[in-house]
Design a protein around this motif. Structure first.
Motif, PDB file in Angstrom:
ATOM      1  N   PRO A 218       0.847  -1.201   0.000  1.00  0.00           N
ATOM      2  CA  PRO A 218       0.000   0.000   0.000  1.00  0.00           C
ATOM      3  C   PRO A 218       0.880   1.248   0.000  1.00  0.00           C
ATOM      4  O   PRO A 218       1.951   1.261   0.611  1.00  0.00           O
ATOM      5  N   SER A 219       0.438   2.274  -0.690  1.00  0.00           N
ATOM      6  CA  SER A 219       1.212   3.520  -0.738  1.00  0.00           C
ATOM      7  C   SER A 219       0.269   4.679  -1.007  1.00  0.00           C
ATOM      8  O   SER A 219      -0.886   4.500  -1.397  1.00  0.00           O
ATOM      9  N   THR A 220       0.789   5.874  -0.811  1.00  0.00           N
ATOM     10  CA  THR A 220      -0.009   7.066  -1.070  1.00  0.00           C
ATOM     11  C   THR A 220       0.877   8.177  -1.608  1.00  0.00           C
ATOM     12  O   THR A 220       2.094   8.203  -1.380  1.00  0.00           O
ATOM     13  N   LEU A 221       0.249   9.072  -2.339  1.00  0.00           N
ATOM     14  CA  LEU A 221       0.878  10.303  -2.807  1.00  0.00           C
ATOM     15  C   LEU A 221      -0.073  11.449  -2.504  1.00  0.00           C
ATOM     16  O   LEU A 221      -1.240  11.412  -2.914  1.00  0.00           O
ATOM     17  N   ILE A 222       0.401  12.424  -1.782  1.00  0.00           N
ATOM     18  CA  ILE A 222      -0.363  13.647  -1.530  1.00  0.00           C
ATOM     19  C   ILE A 222       0.308  14.760  -2.310  1.00  0.00           C
ATOM     20  O   ILE A 222       1.508  14.994  -2.166  1.00  0.00           O
ATOM     21  N   ARG A 223      -0.466  15.428  -3.139  1.00  0.00           N
ATOM     22  CA  ARG A 223       0.084  16.504  -3.969  1.00  0.00           C
ATOM     23  C   ARG A 223      -0.672  17.799  -3.691  1.00  0.00           C
ATOM     24  O   ARG A 223      -1.888  17.809  -3.522  1.00  0.00           O
ATOM     25  N   TYR A 224       0.094  18.881  -3.668  1.00  0.00           N
ATOM     26  CA  TYR A 224      -0.526  20.185  -3.485  1.00  0.00           C
ATOM     27  C   TYR A 224       0.147  21.186  -4.407  1.00  0.00           C
ATOM     28  O   TYR A 224       1.375  21.283  -4.445  1.00  0.00           O
ATOM     29  N   GLN A 225      -0.663  21.873  -5.180  1.00  0.00           N
ATOM     30  CA  GLN A 225      -0.181  22.973  -6.000  1.00  0.00           C
ATOM     31  C   GLN A 225      -0.806  24.253  -5.472  1.00  0.00           C
ATOM     32  O   GLN A 225      -2.021  24.314  -5.221  1.00  0.00           O
ATOM     33  N   LEU A 234      -4.380   6.993  -3.649  1.00  0.00           N
ATOM     34  CA  LEU A 234      -4.333   5.829  -2.774  1.00  0.00           C
ATOM     35  C   LEU A 234      -4.054   4.613  -3.643  1.00  0.00           C
ATOM     36  O   LEU A 234      -4.828   4.320  -4.569  1.00  0.00           O
ATOM     37  N   ASN A 235      -2.947   3.912  -3.384  1.00  0.00           N
ATOM     38  CA  ASN A 235      -2.486   2.837  -4.257  1.00  0.00           C
ATOM     39  C   ASN A 235      -2.357   1.514  -3.498  1.00  0.00           C
ATOM     40  O   ASN A 235      -2.033   1.504  -2.312  1.00  0.00           O
ATOM     41  N   MET A 236      -2.569   0.423  -4.214  1.00  0.00           N
ATOM     42  CA  MET A 236      -2.286  -0.912  -3.694  1.00  0.00           C
ATOM     43  C   MET A 236      -1.678  -1.748  -4.812  1.00  0.00           C
ATOM     44  O   MET A 236      -2.259  -1.873  -5.899  1.00  0.00           O
ATOM     45  N   ASN A 237      -0.480  -2.303  -4.543  1.00  0.00           N
ATOM     46  CA  ASN A 237       0.199  -3.176  -5.495  1.00  0.00           C
ATOM     47  C   ASN A 237       0.361  -4.564  -4.894  1.00  0.00           C
ATOM     48  O   ASN A 237       0.636  -4.699  -3.703  1.00  0.00           O
ATOM     49  N   VAL A 238       0.193  -5.573  -5.750  1.00  0.00           N
ATOM     50  CA  VAL A 238       0.383  -6.970  -5.360  1.00  0.00           C
ATOM     51  C   VAL A 238       1.456  -7.564  -6.262  1.00  0.00           C
ATOM     52  O   VAL A 238       1.299  -7.601  -7.493  1.00  0.00           O
ATOM     53  N   PHE A 239       2.563  -8.019  -5.669  1.00  0.00           N
ATOM     54  CA  PHE A 239       3.669  -8.632  -6.406  1.00  0.00           C
ATOM     55  C   PHE A 239       3.558 -10.152  -6.278  1.00  0.00           C
ATOM     56  O   PHE A 239       3.516 -10.683  -5.161  1.00  0.00           O
ATOM     57  N   LEU A 240       3.518 -10.845  -7.407  1.00  0.00           N
ATOM     58  CA  LEU A 240       3.384 -12.294  -7.433  1.00  0.00           C
ATOM     59  C   LEU A 240       4.661 -12.915  -7.974  1.00  0.00           C
ATOM     60  O   LEU A 240       5.037 -12.660  -9.137  1.00  0.00           O
ATOM     61  N   GLN A 241       5.341 -13.688  -7.136  1.00  0.00           N
ATOM     62  CA  GLN A 241       6.572 -14.383  -7.521  1.00  0.00           C
ATOM     63  C   GLN A 241       7.642 -13.430  -8.050  1.00  0.00           C
ATOM     64  O   GLN A 241       8.549 -13.859  -8.782  1.00  0.00           O
ATOM     65  N   VAL A 243       7.448 -11.494 -10.358  1.00  0.00           N
ATOM     66  CA  VAL A 243       7.374 -11.501 -11.822  1.00  0.00           C
ATOM     67  C   VAL A 243       6.240 -10.607 -12.309  1.00  0.00           C
ATOM     68  O   VAL A 243       6.389  -9.874 -13.292  1.00  0.00           O
ATOM     69  N   ILE A 244       5.101 -10.656 -11.619  1.00  0.00           N
ATOM     70  CA  ILE A 244       3.925  -9.883 -12.019  1.00  0.00           C
ATOM     71  C   ILE A 244       3.549  -8.927 -10.894  1.00  0.00           C
ATOM     72  O   ILE A 244       3.518  -9.314  -9.720  1.00  0.00           O
ATOM     73  N   ASN A 245       3.277  -7.716 -11.258  1.00  0.00           N
ATOM     74  CA  ASN A 245       2.835  -6.685 -10.324  1.00  0.00           C
ATOM     75  C   ASN A 245       1.487  -6.170 -10.802  1.00  0.00           C
ATOM     76  O   ASN A 245       1.380  -5.596 -11.885  1.00  0.00           O
ATOM     77  N   LEU A 246       0.444  -6.402 -10.013  1.00  0.00           N
ATOM     78  CA  LEU A 246      -0.890  -5.923 -10.327  1.00  0.00           C
ATOM     79  C   LEU A 246      -1.291  -4.886  -9.288  1.00  0.00           C
ATOM     80  O   LEU A 246      -0.955  -5.028  -8.111  1.00  0.00           O
ATOM     81  N   GLY A 247      -2.000  -3.862  -9.720  1.00  0.00           N
ATOM     82  CA  GLY A 247      -2.352  -2.833  -8.761  1.00  0.00           C
ATOM     83  C   GLY A 247      -3.516  -1.977  -9.200  1.00  0.00           C
ATOM     84  O   GLY A 247      -4.004  -2.068 -10.333  1.00  0.00           O
ATOM     85  N   GLY A 248      -3.951  -1.150  -8.278  1.00  0.00           N
ATOM     86  CA  GLY A 248      -5.015  -0.199  -8.547  1.00  0.00           C
ATOM     87  C   GLY A 248      -4.794   1.058  -7.746  1.00  0.00           C
ATOM     88  O   GLY A 248      -4.152   1.042  -6.692  1.00  0.00           O
ATOM     89  N   SER A 249      -5.303   2.187  -8.264  1.00  0.00           N
ATOM     90  CA  SER A 249      -5.153   3.474  -7.606  1.00  0.00           C
ATOM     91  C   SER A 249      -6.450   4.253  -7.714  1.00  0.00           C
ATOM     92  O   SER A 249      -7.201   4.121  -8.689  1.00  0.00           O
ATOM     93  N   TYR A 250      -6.667   5.076  -6.699  1.00  0.00           N
ATOM     94  CA  TYR A 250      -7.739   6.071  -6.756  1.00  0.00           C
ATOM     95  C   TYR A 250      -7.093   7.441  -6.684  1.00  0.00           C
ATOM     96  O   TYR A 250      -6.371   7.741  -5.737  1.00  0.00           O
ATOM     97  N   ARG A 251      -7.303   8.248  -7.705  1.00  0.00           N
ATOM     98  CA  ARG A 251      -6.785   9.617  -7.745  1.00  0.00           C
ATOM     99  C   ARG A 251      -7.958  10.558  -7.489  1.00  0.00           C
ATOM    100  O   ARG A 251      -8.894  10.635  -8.303  1.00  0.00           O
ATOM    101  N   SER A 252      -7.919  11.256  -6.375  1.00  0.00           N
ATOM    102  CA  SER A 252      -9.070  12.006  -5.902  1.00  0.00           C
ATOM    103  C   SER A 252      -9.586  12.992  -6.951  1.00  0.00           C
ATOM    104  O   SER A 252      -8.827  13.778  -7.518  1.00  0.00           O
ATOM    105  N   GLY A 253     -10.876  12.886  -7.221  1.00  0.00           N
ATOM    106  CA  GLY A 253     -11.543  13.787  -8.141  1.00  0.00           C
ATOM    107  C   GLY A 253     -11.169  13.635  -9.584  1.00  0.00           C
ATOM    108  O   GLY A 253     -11.618  14.425 -10.430  1.00  0.00           O
ATOM    109  N   ASP A 254     -10.379  12.611  -9.935  1.00  0.00           N
ATOM    110  CA  ASP A 254      -9.870  12.520 -11.304  1.00  0.00           C
ATOM    111  C   ASP A 254     -10.101  11.163 -11.949  1.00  0.00           C
ATOM    112  O   ASP A 254     -10.724  11.071 -12.996  1.00  0.00           O
TER     113      ASP A 254
END
Length: 308
Positions: A218-225, A234-241, A243-254
């Motif tokens: 799990p990871s996050t990025l907070i950005r401010y301009q 808000l990110n979540m990555n799953v590494f399998l063996q 070899v494969i990295n699958l993930g999903g993110s939610y980018r607020s309002g976008d």
């Protein structure tokens, strides 16, 4: 009025809000969805973080089906110096949006301090942007507007800084990669000049190992301009063996983002993301595609694959 014409008029309006006279500030820097694979695009202190020489090529096609939508091509490379606590990096990029064609190059330097647990890296970057704006391309919509003539070119130097902490399972970083608030236009015909605004990035993540073959990050990025609402990924990555990295993110309002990375061998990896737009522009686009090809070379006894 057909769908393509609607797309064109919508985007010209968007460009106008960001760039034409009367605007006070705008977002000038491209956003990547695969920054978790290469933190240099956010933080110069990341340079040489993994004791590898890394070269990445990234192509981002934003807001598919919208005429003049952003298209970005970038070459990102960084390395650690063997037996020295120093990292070096370079980002060369071309970003096209509407009538604007932007070329940029930024070099990074980082110095690493060994702590009792982990490493603290301090970084600097410097470079500039060369931009061409061809206002003639807008005359088909405003034939009698005398301000829509010619091509405006400008060079804008900039520099930034950051700090990055990491150990074997955790990382955190803070950065201000572009400190100068440059004017976007330097033309006497522009009544009020648009300016860039500083970005502030705060990142963090942790790797869990529920089994030898599965890693969760799990990871996050907070950005401010300055002058804009606070944004968050808000990110979540799953590494399998490993070899494969699958993930999903939610980018607020976008957008909602689907991510995939394949480790092809000890040196090469391929990444892809699809951004499903959830903002109001979703009625005009089929989303955003981003592709990345990376090459990694060991320095010393480091491992070729890293989780951040």
């Amino acid at each position: 009025m057909n769908r393509n014409t609607l797309h064109t008029l919508f985007f010209i309006l968007l460009i106008g809000l960001m760039a034409l006279p009367g605007a006070t500030h705008a977002q000038q820097r491209p956003i990547f969805s695969q920054y978790m694979f290469n933190g240099l695009v956010l933080n110069p202190a990341y340079a040489g973080n993994q004791k590898q020489w890394v070269i990445s090529m990234v192509h981002r096609d934003q807001w598919v089906n919208v005429e003049g939508a952003p298209k970005t091509n970038s070459l990102i490379t960084h390395t650690a110096l063997e037996n020295r606590p120093v990292g070096l990096g370079l980002i060369i990029s071309n970003d096209r949006i509407g009538i604007h064609d932007d070329y940029s190059m930024f070099a990074s330097y980082s110095y690493k301090l060994k702590l009792a647990v982990g490493t603290l890296s301090l970084g600097l970057q410097a470079g500039g942007n060369y931009t061409q704006s061809n206002f003639e391309l807008l005359r088909r919509f405003h034939l009698n507007d005398p301000t829509l003539t010619g091509t405006v070119t400008r060079f804008s130097p900039n520099f930034g800084t950051g700090a990055f902490y990491s150990n074997s399972t955790t990382y955190a970083g803070i950065s201000v990669p572009y400190l100068l608030n440059n004017k976007v236009y330097n033309s006497a015909d522009v009544i009020s000049q648009a300016t860039e605004r500083r970005y502030y990035f705060l990142t963090g993540g942790h790797v869990f190992s529920p089994s030898p073959s599965v890693k969760l990050k799990p990871s996050t990025l907070i950005r401010y301009q300055e002058g804009q609402p606070l944004g968050m990924d808000l990110n979540m990555n799953v590494f399998l063996q490993d070899v494969i990295n699958l993930g999903g993110s939610y980018r607020s309002g976008d957008s909602m983002i689907i991510l995939m990375e394949i480790i092809l061998n000890r040196s090469f990896s391929f990444g892809y993301t699809y951004d499903h737009t959830i903002s109001r522009i979703r009625n005009y686009t089929d989303g955003t595609h981003e592709f990345m090809l990376s090459y990694r070379l060991n320095i010393g006894e480091s491992k070729c694959h890293s989780y951040f």
